[in-house]
Design a protein around this motif. Sequence first.
Motif, PDB file in Angstrom:
ATOM      1  N   GLY A   1      77.611  -9.989  15.049  1.00 56.86           N
ATOM      2  CA  GLY A   1      78.256  -8.744  14.662  1.00 56.86           C
ATOM      3  C   GLY A   1      78.414  -8.556  13.170  1.00 56.86           C
ATOM      4  N   SER A   2      78.090  -9.547  12.377  1.00 53.91           N
ATOM      5  CA  SER A   2      78.289  -9.423  10.944  1.00 53.91           C
ATOM      6  C   SER A   2      77.021  -9.047  10.189  1.00 53.91           C
ATOM      7  CB  SER A   2      78.825 -10.746  10.386  1.00 53.91           C
ATOM      8  OG  SER A   2      77.834 -11.743  10.506  1.00 53.91           O
ATOM      9  N   ASP A   3      75.944  -8.748  10.922  1.00 54.73           N
ATOM     10  CA  ASP A   3      74.689  -8.355  10.277  1.00 54.73           C
ATOM     11  C   ASP A   3      74.881  -7.058   9.494  1.00 54.73           C
ATOM     12  OD1 ASP A   3      72.170  -7.591   9.519  1.00 54.73           O
ATOM     13  OD2 ASP A   3      71.241  -7.998  11.462  1.00 54.73           O
ATOM     14  N   ARG A   4      74.770  -7.166   8.163  1.00 52.48           N
ATOM     15  CA  ARG A   4      75.035  -5.992   7.325  1.00 52.48           C
ATOM     16  C   ARG A   4      73.775  -5.240   6.916  1.00 52.48           C
ATOM     17  NH1 ARG A   4      80.113  -5.117   5.736  1.00 52.48           N
ATOM     18  NH2 ARG A   4      79.440  -4.030   3.866  1.00 52.48           N
ATOM     19  N   THR A   5      72.687  -5.505   7.630  1.00 51.72           N
ATOM     20  CA  THR A   5      71.479  -4.713   7.417  1.00 51.72           C
ATOM     21  C   THR A   5      71.717  -3.301   7.954  1.00 51.72           C
ATOM     22  OG1 THR A   5      70.180  -6.699   7.863  1.00 51.72           O
ATOM     23  CG2 THR A   5      69.002  -4.593   7.868  1.00 51.72           C
ATOM     24  N   PRO A   6      71.381  -2.277   7.176  1.00 49.48           N
ATOM     25  CA  PRO A   6      71.539  -0.914   7.706  1.00 49.48           C
ATOM     26  C   PRO A   6      70.581  -0.660   8.875  1.00 49.48           C
ATOM     27  CG  PRO A   6      71.360  -0.875   5.313  1.00 49.48           C
ATOM     28  CD  PRO A   6      71.011  -2.271   5.760  1.00 49.48           C
ATOM     29  N   LEU A   7      71.028   0.149   9.818  1.00 44.58           N
ATOM     30  CA  LEU A   7      70.157   0.554  10.924  1.00 44.58           C
ATOM     31  C   LEU A   7      68.957   1.289  10.353  1.00 44.58           C
ATOM     32  CD1 LEU A   7      72.821   1.941  13.430  1.00 44.58           C
ATOM     33  CD2 LEU A   7      71.528  -0.195  13.629  1.00 44.58           C
ATOM     34  N   ASP A   8      67.778   1.016  10.922  1.00 41.37           N
ATOM     35  CA  ASP A   8      66.588   1.704  10.406  1.00 41.37           C
ATOM     36  C   ASP A   8      66.309   2.974  11.208  1.00 41.37           C
ATOM     37  OD1 ASP A   8      65.152   0.993  12.727  1.00 41.37           O
ATOM     38  OD2 ASP A   8      64.675  -0.949  11.836  1.00 41.37           O
ATOM     39  N   ARG A   9      65.326   3.713  10.740  1.00 39.00           N
ATOM     40  CA  ARG A   9      65.070   5.033  11.296  1.00 39.00           C
ATOM     41  C   ARG A   9      64.717   5.005  12.781  1.00 39.00           C
ATOM     42  NH1 ARG A   9      65.263   8.284   7.750  1.00 39.00           N
ATOM     43  NH2 ARG A   9      64.295   6.963   6.169  1.00 39.00           N
ATOM     44  N   SER A  10      64.080   3.927  13.226  1.00 39.62           N
ATOM     45  CA  SER A  10      63.679   3.870  14.641  1.00 39.62           C
ATOM     46  C   SER A  10      64.898   3.875  15.562  1.00 39.62           C
ATOM     47  CB  SER A  10      62.828   2.623  14.893  1.00 39.62           C
ATOM     48  OG  SER A  10      63.588   1.450  14.672  1.00 39.62           O
ATOM     49  N   PHE A  11      66.025   3.392  15.058  1.00 39.81           N
ATOM     50  CA  PHE A  11      67.254   3.413  15.862  1.00 39.81           C
ATOM     51  C   PHE A  11      67.624   4.846  16.253  1.00 39.81           C
ATOM     52  CE2 PHE A  11      71.807   3.876  16.385  1.00 39.81           C
ATOM     53  CZ  PHE A  11      72.171   2.784  17.152  1.00 39.81           C
ATOM     54  N   PHE A  12      67.414   5.758  15.309  1.00 40.82           N
ATOM     55  CA  PHE A  12      67.825   7.152  15.529  1.00 40.82           C
ATOM     56  C   PHE A  12      66.720   7.988  16.181  1.00 40.82           C
ATOM     57  CE2 PHE A  12      70.353   5.514  12.008  1.00 40.82           C
ATOM     58  CZ  PHE A  12      71.628   5.803  12.451  1.00 40.82           C
ATOM     59  N   ASP A  13      65.504   7.442  16.214  1.00 39.48           N
ATOM     60  CA  ASP A  13      64.375   8.177  16.798  1.00 39.48           C
ATOM     61  C   ASP A  13      64.300   7.879  18.289  1.00 39.48           C
ATOM     62  OD1 ASP A  13      62.185   9.740  17.126  1.00 39.48           O
ATOM     63  OD2 ASP A  13      60.777   8.399  16.111  1.00 39.48           O
ATOM     64  N   ARG A  14      65.403   8.112  18.985  1.00 36.88           N
ATOM     65  CA  ARG A  14      65.504   7.865  20.421  1.00 36.88           C
ATOM     66  C   ARG A  14      66.304   9.007  21.041  1.00 36.88           C
ATOM     67  NH1 ARG A  14      68.670   2.802  21.681  1.00 36.88           N
ATOM     68  NH2 ARG A  14      69.774   3.191  19.732  1.00 36.88           N
ATOM     69  N   PRO A  15      66.292   9.108  22.375  1.00 39.73           N
ATOM     70  CA  PRO A  15      67.125  10.138  23.018  1.00 39.73           C
ATOM     71  C   PRO A  15      68.569   9.996  22.562  1.00 39.73           C
ATOM     72  CG  PRO A  15      65.635   9.173  24.612  1.00 39.73           C
ATOM     73  CD  PRO A  15      65.467   8.389  23.341  1.00 39.73           C
TER      74      PRO A  15
END
Length: 227
Positions: free
Chosen positions: A4-18
């Motif tokens: 839970g401490s991974d501070r990498t920002p979410l990438d665009r593929s995360f948002f390219d979903r339903p």
Amino acid sequence: MTVGSDRTPLDRSFFDRPVLEVAPDLLGRVLVRLTPQGPIEVRLTEVEAYDGMADPGSHAYRGRTERNASMFGPPGHAYVYFTYGMWHCLNLVCREAGVASGVLLRAGEVIRGQELARTRRATARKDHELAKGPARLATALGVDRELNGIDICAGPKAPLSVLQGAPAQADRVRNGPRTGVGGEGATHPWRFWVSDDPSVSPYRAHVPRRRNGSASPTKLDAKRRGA
DNA sequence: CAGTCGATTCACT
DNA sequence: GTGAATCGACTGA
């Protein structure tokens, strides 16, 4: 280090979903806002999905306009709008350009930068009220239309980003109708929140605003609703 | 071009 | 629980 401490920002593929997949998946993750005064971080506890042009509750329902243009853009960008003459609300755009889906960030727990958040949210009595509600969240984070359309996947120095971290446990996630949404869209249970979290805002049904009544406002309004 | 009203919040009864 | 605050995007004529 925990997952839970991974501070990498979410990438665009995360948002390219339903958007109905993305919305609950955002709960528990940390939204980071970098300002000249310092950072503010919010653990998201309440969101709502707005599912493209076919969704009657969405700003995109009647097509693209100047205001909602960023919703029609590529995923992983912010859609910030101004409402009620004084508030801002923050959405994260999902799906590919043209689909116009988004997740409204409705509430969260401020876990870093409480003092800075409090300078903007002086009326908050408790810390869990700092970002309890969509306009309160935007206010606490210092989000306004200047951030409309910005890329939230531009890296850790971006003004706005969401950390990888870890989503809330699935068995803690609840869902129900969206707050303040009327008409056909009112029945879609596309509001998602973390069960029993004090930072989640209260549900309110959509209330059509009263007209300028000439004779007897209450009677006319009652008639209107009955009709 | 004027009227309407909003993905809300706050103060007050 | 009710109403005010406050303004600009959107709608329809």
